[in-house]
Write an enzyme that holds these catalytic residues in place. Structure first.
Site, PDB file in Angstrom:
ATOM      1  N   CYS A 120      34.680  42.897  40.082  1.00  0.00           N
ATOM      2  CA  CYS A 120      35.902  42.608  39.324  1.00  0.00           C
ATOM      3  C   CYS A 120      35.645  42.450  37.824  1.00  0.00           C
ATOM      4  CB  CYS A 120      36.593  41.375  39.878  1.00  0.00           C
ATOM      5  SG  CYS A 120      37.003  41.542  41.616  1.00  0.00           S
ATOM      6  N   HIS A 253      41.059  38.619  34.425  1.00  0.00           N
ATOM      7  CA  HIS A 253      41.078  39.324  35.709  1.00  0.00           C
ATOM      8  C   HIS A 253      42.213  38.763  36.557  1.00  0.00           C
ATOM      9  CE1 HIS A 253      40.124  41.048  39.462  1.00  0.00           C
ATOM     10  NE2 HIS A 253      39.550  39.976  39.976  1.00  0.00           N
ATOM     11  N   ASN A 283      45.152  41.736  43.488  1.00  0.00           N
ATOM     12  CA  ASN A 283      43.848  41.820  42.823  1.00  0.00           C
ATOM     13  C   ASN A 283      43.330  43.252  42.987  1.00  0.00           C
ATOM     14  OD1 ASN A 283      41.154  41.719  42.123  1.00  0.00           O
ATOM     15  ND2 ASN A 283      40.718  39.821  43.213  1.00  0.00           N
TER      16      ASN A 283
END
Ligand code: UT7
Length: 326
Positions: A120, A253, A283
């Site tokens: 990520c 993020h 996500n």
């Protein structure tokens, strides 16, 4: 002559057509006797919906769509690009790199193209690498892409993870410039935490060996993320000689609204300066930051001249921040 700086010339994003709401997902899980609800997912994560790629869409397909949009926004053609970096944990193949496949799909050849694996944090890492290569003189026009098809590695029998992730791609064209641009970058990793977020399976002897599904200790990741995001934010500001008060936008993020709001609070940033797309995208790992950036630019939120902080955090454990004037 080498450039003193790099700057973002254009942004692009792509979401696959299939939009899956929490209720859609809850109904799908219920068929296997697994219980979840829109209320739980919204309360714990802020996620309302995510997009899933079609079975015939690969990571590179999403990446190419985002790349084309970024090239258009920058007023550049694929032939102008002299570096391609794709941040991904869900590549098309074991090898060659998704970046090489993207290069072929864009109809160009010759420039370096490679994947970057930092889960990520991948896009923030890739932007840091591209910035260094531009300032070092080995590139002038880079395509920096984050692209993921996490739906392929989700275990839909594990409600603690499968409700969190989605598919998508985001991209920027990063160009050599006499004026900033990227002001500072901070990249970190701590491999002692490899096990708290991983997809351990690999290919060997003609089969998948080990678990091919994403595994996460959510609470351990949550606690680490909150701490390192604050540290990286302060460090990148200090490195650039700026303060929290200089920030127009924070794009962390997009994993969990609670982590993002906590970072904004710790930096004393008003909530409206926080770019939020996790509610609609879920996500999307390495794609989350460039997708959120592109959404905010296209929504008329982020304007030229604004000071923007990008932050990544995820598996590895990896984390980092990029501070830039857009
Ligand atoms: O992309 C890299 C970065 N990733 C992250 O930043 C993720 C970080 N972690 C998180 O965002 C959160 O830890 C989660 C959203 C993953 C979980 O939230 P939480 O508030 O830490 O929940 P929890 O794991 O403590 O679970 C609370 C309860 C449990 O039930 P019991 O044991 O209290 O009875 C879970 O079994 O919620 C239950 N639960 C669910 N219930 C309904 C877990 N998942 C679900 C679900 N639906 N999908």
């Amino acid at each position: 002559m080498t450039a003193r700086f790099s700057r973002i010339a254009g942004t692009g994003g792509y979401l696959p057509a299939e939009r899956v709401t929490n209720d859609d997902l809850a109904a799908r899980l219920a068929r296997d006797g697994i219980e979840t609800s829109n209320a739980w997912i919204v309360e714990r994560t802020g996620i309302q919906a995510r997009h899933f790629a079609a079975p015939d869409q690969a990571c590179s397909d999403l990446a190419v769509e985002a790349a084309r949009a970024a090239l258009d926004a920058a007023g550049r053609r694929a032939a102008d690009v002299d570096l391609i970096i794709v941040a991904t944990s869900t590549p098309d193949m074991v090898f060659p790199s998704t970046a090489c496949i993207v290069q072929r799909k864009l109809g160009v050849a010759g420039c370096p193209a490679f994947d970057l694996q930092a889960v990520c944090s991948g896009f923030v890492y890739a932007l840091g690498v591209a910035d260094a290569m531009i300032r070092g003189g080995s590139a002038r026009c880079a395509l920096v892409i984050g692209s993921e098809v996490f739906s392929r590695i989700l275990d839909f029998r594990d409600r603690t993870t499968c409700v969190l992730f989605g598919d998508g791609a985001g991209a920027v064209v990063l160009e050599a410039s006499d004026t900033p641009g990227i002001l500072a970058t901070e990249l970190h990793a701590d491999g002692r935490h490899v096990d708290i977020l991983c997809t351990p399976g690999t290919v060997a002897g003609g089969q998948v060996v080990g678990d091919p599904f994403l595994k996460m200790d959510g609470q351990a990741v949550f606690k680490l993320a909150v701490g390192v995001l604050e540290d990286a934010a302060r460090a990148v500001l200090a490195r650039a000689g700026r303060t929290e008060a200089d920030l127009d936008w924070l794009i962390p993020h997009q994993a969990n609204i609670r982590i993002m709001q906590s970072t904004a609070r710790r930096l004393k940033l008003p909530p409206e300066r926080l770019v939020v797309t996790v509610d609609q995208h879920g996500n999307t790992s390495a794609a989350s930051v460039p997708l959120a950036f592109d959404s905010a630019v296209r929504a008329g939120q982020i304007a030229r001249g604004d000071t923007v902080m990008l932050e990544g955090v995820g598996g590895g454990f990896t984390w980092g921040a990029v501070l830039l004037d857009y």
